[in-house]
Write a protein that holds these residues in place. Structure first.
Motif, short mmCIF file in Angstrom:
data_model
loop_
_atom_site.label_atom_id
_atom_site.label_comp_id
_atom_site.label_asym_id
_atom_site.label_seq_id
_atom_site.Cartn_x
_atom_site.Cartn_y
_atom_site.Cartn_z
N LEU A 75 -92.58 -40.32 41.64
CA LEU A 75 -92.87 -41.39 40.67
C LEU A 75 -91.75 -41.49 39.63
O LEU A 75 -91.41 -42.60 39.19
N ASN A 76 -91.19 -40.34 39.24
CA ASN A 76 -90.06 -40.38 38.31
C ASN A 76 -88.87 -41.10 38.93
O ASN A 76 -88.16 -41.87 38.27
N ASN A 77 -88.62 -40.82 40.23
CA ASN A 77 -87.53 -41.50 40.92
C ASN A 77 -87.75 -43.01 40.94
O ASN A 77 -86.83 -43.80 40.68
N ILE A 78 -88.96 -43.40 41.28
CA ILE A 78 -89.28 -44.83 41.33
C ILE A 78 -89.10 -45.45 39.96
O ILE A 78 -88.56 -46.56 39.82
N ALA A 86 -76.26 -47.78 32.74
CA ALA A 86 -77.69 -47.45 32.80
C ALA A 86 -78.10 -47.13 34.23
O ALA A 86 -78.86 -46.18 34.48
N MET A 87 -77.60 -47.90 35.17
CA MET A 87 -77.94 -47.69 36.58
C MET A 87 -77.38 -46.36 37.07
O MET A 87 -78.06 -45.61 37.79
N VAL A 88 -76.15 -46.05 36.69
CA VAL A 88 -75.52 -44.81 37.14
C VAL A 88 -76.29 -43.60 36.61
O VAL A 88 -76.55 -42.63 37.34
N ILE A 89 -76.68 -43.65 35.32
CA ILE A 89 -77.46 -42.56 34.75
C ILE A 89 -78.77 -42.41 35.50
O ILE A 89 -79.22 -41.30 35.83
N GLY A 90 -79.41 -43.54 35.79
CA GLY A 90 -80.65 -43.51 36.56
C GLY A 90 -80.46 -42.91 37.93
O GLY A 90 -81.30 -42.14 38.42
N VAL A 91 -79.37 -43.24 38.59
CA VAL A 91 -79.09 -42.70 39.93
C VAL A 91 -78.89 -41.18 39.86
O VAL A 91 -79.38 -40.44 40.72
N PHE A 92 -78.17 -40.70 38.84
CA PHE A 92 -78.03 -39.26 38.66
C PHE A 92 -79.41 -38.60 38.53
O PHE A 92 -79.68 -37.54 39.11
N GLY A 93 -80.27 -39.25 37.76
CA GLY A 93 -81.63 -38.72 37.60
C GLY A 93 -82.38 -38.69 38.91
O GLY A 93 -83.12 -37.75 39.20
N VAL A 94 -82.21 -39.72 39.73
CA VAL A 94 -82.87 -39.78 41.03
C VAL A 94 -82.39 -38.64 41.92
O VAL A 94 -83.19 -37.94 42.56
N PHE A 95 -81.08 -38.43 41.98
CA PHE A 95 -80.54 -37.33 42.80
C PHE A 95 -81.09 -35.99 42.32
O PHE A 95 -81.46 -35.13 43.13
N ASN A 96 -81.14 -35.80 41.01
CA ASN A 96 -81.67 -34.55 40.46
C ASN A 96 -83.13 -34.36 40.83
O ASN A 96 -83.55 -33.28 41.24
N ASN A 97 -83.92 -35.43 40.69
CA ASN A 97 -85.34 -35.32 40.97
C ASN A 97 -85.61 -35.05 42.45
O ASN A 97 -86.55 -34.34 42.80
N TYR A 98 -84.79 -35.63 43.32
CA TYR A 98 -84.98 -35.36 44.76
C TYR A 98 -84.70 -33.90 45.07
O TYR A 98 -85.42 -33.27 45.87
#
Length: 843
Positions: free
Chosen positions: A484-487, A723-735
């Protein structure tokens, strides 16, 4: 205490990617906040410097206006307290005929010059010349002239050369006394069609036959002078002339309003993502450290101690991110300013960054607050967990559905939708901005609910597409915190990026539509033009028809509403619609509405002006015209983007009488079919070169406008991309974290017969599904925010209609799926190769 601190520092060092993620989020927020807050002062100084290129240190200008008895006047001999220098200027047009072997074509054999007469010592006192070459041993007197470097380089002149010019209808031979670098009054824009040259004041006055008189006076004040008092004193001395500052702070503030606010909006979006990333990351940090925290608590550490240590960790992140953010912010500020300084209309402007300790301090405090506040909720939750549960790590990794979140999300979405539409005009700006933030917040809070709805409808479909692995993927997605955090992260990034790209596209469409309303090919201005001038203009080869435009592109004050009207037209109703598209509102008949203008002092404001002033048909507007205040009655409204909608039209009869201007301001020119606009414009310039002519093709003006807008949106797109790049980093971390937490469950699946291929298939099904949901919810969030953007732009007096592009939405969904798949690729492969026994034993 030292053991706990060592443990925390060790974790910070070992979890490098997580530390990088938190620090880069804080750094980005602090940097963008610093740049957005400092850009106002930097741009103000840049615009002031640009304007002062022509006026130097002069605080006041004395000039003729429409009520003056003559365009020339004598500088009073009276000493005025507070005045250090009054420098006079006599200006006129000059024409240089290029030698035959220097002309490239038959229509480019002349060059226009603005001849400006000054006393050199006065000019050097208030606006010094930077010389490239300068005559030695000769006074600047008689028929000497100073040329600009651009002119001298183009036509091959050096100091001491003789130049033949046509001035005031007579041939004059002058000696080049100096070559000036492109600064001060010699600063020319790339689009300048007339270059500057300086001659002695006495020589210019003799050529004009006005010895002792000037047409402009530059007033330099003493350091202790009161500008208002000096202006009042000079106004009484020059009672029939205009005494005013070269520009007002309000003029610059008006230019900056539409630049600064979008930067702060985008900064807030990045801040929103950063807060969410730090919050979600600290949730993981606290969950990971539950057993250790429980151990420390069991041997005597208090809740306050463990809370202070975790908050100290977030403080370290905040301080580090704040310091890095200041450095990055200065770099971003420099990049933003350099882009905005390259103005297509004015050329490259000189700039220097303007910021102070306040900007640095506020950005650093923001960084620390973002880190500490974002981490406080997870830390506070851990603090309330009993020691027994901490030691045994009794943590449920699946979130419980919270009805209040869904209800709050719906309320926020309703507020975001309704507030901009029904807010009073005085509250339109804050209501619209809050509406956009409420919308994106509501969408974020609704992610769990929307994910459940999506999975409910598409769960069976995934079973058909991916088989049993698809059914397992759907079950794994339900209420999983990390998924859900990734989404959520992808939703915010996609929504912001999609919103900015859509607005950028919409602005391009609106600009294109605005220029399409001009049903002509050229705009031409000729000095002291009248009807006979128009007849001569129509005789130029390639000119099909012309329209004599009477228009004021400067500010006309509507005193009844304290409103600056930035574009006023005095039209001829019989021919106006042949050259300008006129779209009346409320279904009014265009011809009837325009015809009524001639029946009295009637006015038709643009729709944006109607919204801003809350006007209705029948209202009276008092316009401060040169001949005095005049009342005009509103008879209708029309759709127009010109000057951001701050425009209105009246009949040319009342325009001439009330503006006190008998000359025609501009000509709209339509050319013959098959004729080339640039060629016709060159022929017009050639024919009217001795009278002073300016002209530009519609295509050239449109191109410069688009380029100017693109420069601005390059910065906003950069903000959204960050903003998108930061979000993508967060997605990779969460996965990565998600798969670490699921090692045991995945190992159990493999132990009961699931193959490596099936594991990878299931994980990819999860990623594709999560990415698809994020893309779809991001599109929904962008659409909801974009529906409120027109109200926000209206509140800032920049009317823009939103034009949706279906391909943008498709690309957003595809992008969400691609990012999710790429983020899951590495952990999926690692988990497929894991040792089953070790994974089952993993805690």
């Amino acid at each position: 205490m030292s053991i706990i601190l060592k443990y925390i520092l060790k974790n910070i060092w070992e979890k490098k990617f997580r530390t990088f993620l938190i620090v880069i989020s804080i750094t980005s927020s602090a940097a963008l906040f610093f740049a957005s807050s400092a850009i106002a002062g930097t741009m103000t100084v840049m615009y002031e410097n640009q304007m002062r290129m022509q006026t130097g240190q002069a605080s006041l200008l004395i000039r003729a206006d429409d009520q003056s008895p003559s365009r020339m006047f004598r500088i009073a001999a009276d000493d005025v307290e507070g005045v250090a220098l009054t420098a006079g200027e006599v200006s006129m047009g000059g024409l240089y005929t290029v030698p035959r072997n220097g002309g490239e074509s038959a229509h480019s054999q002349t060059a226009q010059l603005q001849i400006r007469g000054f006393k050199l010592e006065d000019l050097e006192a208030f606006n010094p010349i930077l010389f490239q070459q300068k005559a030695l041993g000769r006074d600047f007197a008689g028929n000497h002239i100073i040329l600009s470097q651009r002119f001298a380089d183009q036509y091959g002149f050096q100091t001491g050369d003789v130049i033949d010019l046509e001035i005031q209808g007579s041939d004059r031979r002058l000696v080049v006394w100096g070559i000036a670098r492109p600064t001060g009054i010699f600063r020319d824009s790339p689009q300048a069609q007339t270059l500057t040259a300086v001659v002695p004041l006495g020589y210019a006055a003799s050529l004009s036959g006005v010895q002792g008189s000037v047409n402009t006076a530059y007033v330099v004040l003493t350091p202790e002078a009161d500008e208002v008092q000096v202006q009042a004193r000079l106004s009484s001395i020059y009672s029939r002339y205009d005494v005013s500052p070269p520009f007002s702070p309000g003029d610059i503030a008006g230019m900056l309003d539409t630049i600064i606010m979008p930067f702060f909006l985008m900064t807030t979006m990045v801040l929103f993502i950063s807060v969410f990333i730090i919050y979600s990351t600290f949730k993981v940090i606290t969950v990971e450290r539950l057993p250790v925290i429980g151990t420390f608590r069991s041997i005597g550490a208090t809740r306050k101690t463990t809370d202070a240590v975790l908050l100290g960790e977030s403080l370290v992140y905040g301080v580090l991110g704040g310091l890095l953010g200041l450095g990055a912010g200065i770099g971003i500020l420099y990049g933003m300013t350099s882009i905005l300084a390259n103005d297509p209309w004015s050329g490259q402007m000189d700039f220097s960054m303007k910021f102070g300790p306040g900007h640095l301090t506020s950005a650093f405090i923001l960084a620390v607050c973002v880190s500490v506040i974002s981490s406080w909720i997870p830390i506070a939750r851990v603090s309330k967990i009993p020691i027994k549960e901490l030691v045994l790590n009794l943590v449920d990794n699946h979130s419980r559905r919270k009805t209040w979140k869904s209800v709050t999300a719906v309320l926020l979405l309703l507020f975001g939708t309704l507030a901009p539409r029904f807010a009073p005009h005085v509250l339109a700006l804050p209501a619209s901005a809050l509406g956009i933030f409420a919308t994106i917040t509501g969408v974020v809070m609704a992610v769990p609910l929307l994910t459940s709805i999506f999975l409910f409808f598409f769960g069976h479909l995934y079973g058909l597409i991916f088989g049993n692995e698809g059914i397992l993927a759907v079950k794994n997605l339900k209420d999983n915190k990390n998924i859900l955090n990734n989404i959520t992260l992808l939703t915010i990034g996609i929504a912001v990026l999609l919103m900015i790209n859509t607005i950028s596209y919409s602005v391009g469409v609106e600009v294109l539509n605005a220029y399409r309303d001009w049903q002509f090919d050229l705009m031409v201005s000729i000095s002291q033009a009248d009807r006979s001038t128009e007849q001569s203009l129509r005789a130029v080869p390639g000119v099909a028809s012309t329209y004599a435009a009477r228009e004021q592109w400067g500010e006309v004050t509507v005193s009844s509403h304290d409103y600056p009207l930035r574009y006023l037209q005095g039209i001829d109703p019989l021919t106006y619609r042949n050259f300008i598209t006129f779209r009346p509102l409320d279904g009014s008949d265009a011809d009837e509405l325009l015809a009524k203008l001639g029946e009295g002092r009637y006015i038709i404001p643009a729709s944006m002006m109607q919204k801003t002033l809350q006007l209705e048909v029948g209202d009276t507007l008092t316009l401060e015209m040169p001949v005095g205040p005049k009342e005009y009655q509103v008879i209708g409204f029309y759709d127009s983007m010109m000057m951001n909608g701050s425009n209105a039209i009246i009949h040319q009869q009342y325009y001439r009488s009330d503006m006190g201007n008998r000359f025609i301001d501009n000509y709209f020119v339509r050319i013959d079919k098959g004729a080339e606009a640039d060629q016709v414009l060159a022929d017009i310039r050639s024919k009217f070169q001795r009278r002073g002519v300016w002209g530009q093709t519609n295509q050239a003006m449109e191109d410069m406008n688009i380029k100017s807008n693109n420069q601005f949106f390059v910065i906003l797109k950069g903000f959204s991309l960050l903003a998108m790049v930061i979000g993508v980093f967060g997605v990779f971390n969460n996965y990565v974290i998600s798969f670490i937490e699921r090692r045991r469950s995945l190992a159990i699946m493999k132990s009961v017969g699931m193959s490596r291929r099936q594991v990878i298939k299931m994980i990819f099904a999860e990623a594709i599904t999560g990415g698809c949901i994020a893309g779809a919810v991001g599109v929904l969030g962008a659409i909801l925010m974009l529906l409120g953007v027109p109200y926000l732009m209206d509140a800032t007096n920049v009317p823009i209609g939103i034009h949706f592009v279906n391909s943008f939405f498709v690309t957003a969904i595809q992008g969400g799926m691609l990012i999710a798949v790429l983020a899951s690729l590495s952990p999926a492969l690692k988990n497929a190769r894991m040792n089953i026994v070790e994974a089952i034993k993993y805690e």
